[in-house]
Design a protein around this motif. Sequence first.
Motif, short mmCIF file in Angstrom:
data_model
loop_
_atom_site.label_atom_id
_atom_site.label_comp_id
_atom_site.label_asym_id
_atom_site.label_seq_id
_atom_site.Cartn_x
_atom_site.Cartn_y
_atom_site.Cartn_z
N ALA A 134 56.05 40.94 29.82
CA ALA A 134 55.96 39.94 30.75
C ALA A 134 54.84 39.17 30.42
CB ALA A 134 55.93 40.85 32.01
N VAL A 135 54.32 39.10 29.16
CA VAL A 135 53.17 38.23 28.86
C VAL A 135 53.11 36.96 29.44
CG1 VAL A 135 51.72 37.58 26.79
CG2 VAL A 135 52.89 39.86 26.70
N LYS A 156 56.42 32.39 34.66
CA LYS A 156 57.19 31.20 34.98
C LYS A 156 58.72 31.38 35.28
CE LYS A 156 53.78 28.26 32.80
NZ LYS A 156 53.39 27.38 31.86
N LYS A 157 59.16 32.77 34.99
CA LYS A 157 60.54 32.74 34.71
C LYS A 157 61.03 33.28 36.00
CE LYS A 157 64.39 34.94 32.38
NZ LYS A 157 64.88 35.93 31.06
N SER A 158 61.96 32.89 36.81
CA SER A 158 62.37 33.38 38.09
C SER A 158 63.49 33.91 38.13
CB SER A 158 62.51 32.10 39.34
OG SER A 158 63.02 32.60 40.32
N ALA A 161 65.69 34.42 40.30
CA ALA A 161 66.37 33.71 41.24
C ALA A 161 67.16 32.55 40.42
CB ALA A 161 65.61 32.69 42.35
N ASP A 162 66.57 32.02 39.46
CA ASP A 162 67.04 31.03 38.53
C ASP A 162 68.16 31.74 37.72
OD1 ASP A 162 65.64 29.28 39.62
OD2 ASP A 162 64.02 29.27 38.10
N THR A 163 68.15 33.04 37.57
CA THR A 163 69.24 33.64 36.48
C THR A 163 70.45 33.94 36.94
OG1 THR A 163 68.40 35.97 36.97
CG2 THR A 163 67.06 34.45 35.17
N ILE A 164 70.45 33.83 38.48
CA ILE A 164 71.56 34.49 39.21
C ILE A 164 72.72 33.15 39.47
CG2 ILE A 164 72.20 35.24 41.53
CD1 ILE A 164 69.50 36.65 41.49
N ASN A 165 73.86 33.75 38.84
CA ASN A 165 74.97 32.89 38.87
C ASN A 165 76.14 33.40 40.11
OD1 ASN A 165 77.13 30.90 38.71
ND2 ASN A 165 77.84 31.73 36.77
N PHE A 166 75.83 33.11 41.41
CA PHE A 166 76.51 33.98 42.20
C PHE A 166 77.95 33.26 42.53
CE2 PHE A 166 73.98 30.94 45.00
CZ PHE A 166 75.15 30.52 45.68
N SER A 201 67.09 44.29 43.23
CA SER A 201 65.69 44.62 43.59
C SER A 201 64.52 43.77 42.99
CB SER A 201 65.59 46.27 42.96
OG SER A 201 64.37 46.87 43.21
N ASP A 202 64.78 43.44 41.85
CA ASP A 202 63.62 42.45 41.24
C ASP A 202 63.62 41.14 42.12
OD1 ASP A 202 62.90 44.35 39.37
OD2 ASP A 202 64.43 43.30 37.69
N LEU A 203 64.88 40.54 42.70
CA LEU A 203 64.90 39.62 43.37
C LEU A 203 64.15 39.73 44.75
CD1 LEU A 203 65.78 36.47 43.71
CD2 LEU A 203 67.96 37.20 44.58
N PHE A 204 64.38 41.02 45.49
CA PHE A 204 63.47 41.15 46.53
C PHE A 204 61.89 41.15 46.54
CE2 PHE A 204 67.36 43.18 48.66
CZ PHE A 204 67.19 42.48 49.93
N THR A 205 61.58 41.51 45.22
CA THR A 205 60.25 41.43 44.97
C THR A 205 59.82 39.99 44.85
OG1 THR A 205 60.31 43.37 43.63
CG2 THR A 205 58.46 41.88 43.21
N GLU A 206 60.28 39.19 44.35
CA GLU A 206 60.13 37.67 44.37
C GLU A 206 60.08 37.31 45.82
OE1 GLU A 206 62.52 34.76 41.84
OE2 GLU A 206 61.91 35.74 40.20
#
Length: 488
Positions: free
Chosen positions: A143-144, A148-150, A152-157, A318-323
């Motif tokens: 994660a260096v 900036k990577k979200s 949320a932006d990766t989810i294609n619901f 789970s990662d999205l909840f953290t955001e």
Amino acid sequence: MSLDEQTKTVTEEDKQKAEKFKADANEFFKKQDFGEAIRLYTQAIELNPTVAVYYGNRSFAHLKMECFGYALADAMKSIEIDKTYVKGYYRRAAAYMSLGKFKLALKAFEAVTKARPNDKDAKAKYLECSKIVNKMNFEKAIAVDDSKKSIADTINFESMVIEDEYKGPALEDGKVTLKFMTDLIQTYKEQGKLHRKYAYQILLDIKQLFMSQPSLVDIKIGDDEKFTICGDIHGQFYDLLNIFELNGLPSETNPYLFNGDFVDRGSFSVECIFTLFGFKLLYPNHFFMSRGNHESQTMNQMYGFEGEVRSKYSALMSDLFTEVFNWLPLAHCLNGRVLVMHGGLFSKDNVTLDALREIDRNRQPPEEGLMCELLWSDPMPSNKRAPSKRGVGVQFGPDVTLNFCKENNLDYIVRSHEVKNDGYEVAHDGMCITVFSAPNYCDQMGNKGAFITLNGKNMKPNFTTYEEVPHPDVKPMAYANSLFNLIA
């Protein structure tokens, strides 16, 4: 005073009395009256401060009371007295784990495995803790420049299919409605599940909503309007529903503020959080949520929420909840007269509400500073400040509360964060109120739950208390990290 000097002053009568206090304390511990157990262990220590077991046992009781700083100090003292006292190392590791200090916990487990190389339990805990540390190191390494990577932006619901056999609650045109909320509550009561597509939609929408809010939210309450403040819920979904039974469902004429620690420990945290997020989306200007110290990645890894989300949905969610949790507001000010935050006040004087508004909250809670103290601090009866019993934040006295309220023209503060036998406590000459809304916390504390109602005209707090209600046979901490059998 050295241990040798202490030993010389301890009479045989003192030793016998101390042993009696320890035995009585052990009985109270078995009854889960940890406060009384701590008092009795303390009396044993005062009579004979040279026995490692007294400190080790009191450390365990402090762990149960979530006083991790005190637990750590007692564990260290027990090891200082007797370097072969293995439980002291376990207690030290448990305190470090509870504080999210996994590398230090690993060293403590390592000490046990060296002292007892054939102890299978010690080796298993060392290996489990090692996995956590290695995972953290790996995540940090990859994660260096990923900040900036979200997720949320990766989810294609949009590509997620609603199966024909799904009969659960459904969003209408992608929006939460009152019908959706009543259907969701009924589904959860029957131990059903919300479809992952709708779950992701709620998380993406709630993130956008929280991002639009400041770190300190100002709330206006009309003279004749009722307003309700609830404390910790901690995954106790059926007790959350009982609040709504007693006080009415949230609505534009029945606004609520939930003051952090919605998840962890209780094993219905997913149901709690989607219910609360749903009402926030349905009534964005009449339903409010403050971040607690358990809305953080470290706490969620240890106390069950991450495991529950992974079990009921996925690691990605789970990662999205953290955001999402990173964007929760940190405090709310009611009519400019009452400040509500999860933990408490600060390690320095002259903190203003404007300073709270300016906090950059989109991150994991730091170990010091205003954000940390809002989430972690606790009041104490004596004046001034003291190191935190939890090992994070500070303890603050009545003089600190009075000065803060005077500085900011406040009537009083409301906070949560601590179990109280009656579900609430009024301290600091009425200027510091604690409200805790999870009755019989973790199915073992025997406390009542409470919520506060007030109106905008006089802002006088009124307290409603209630007992626990039955829930399905899923124990608290069912999804917690396996290392927690250490302090179960």
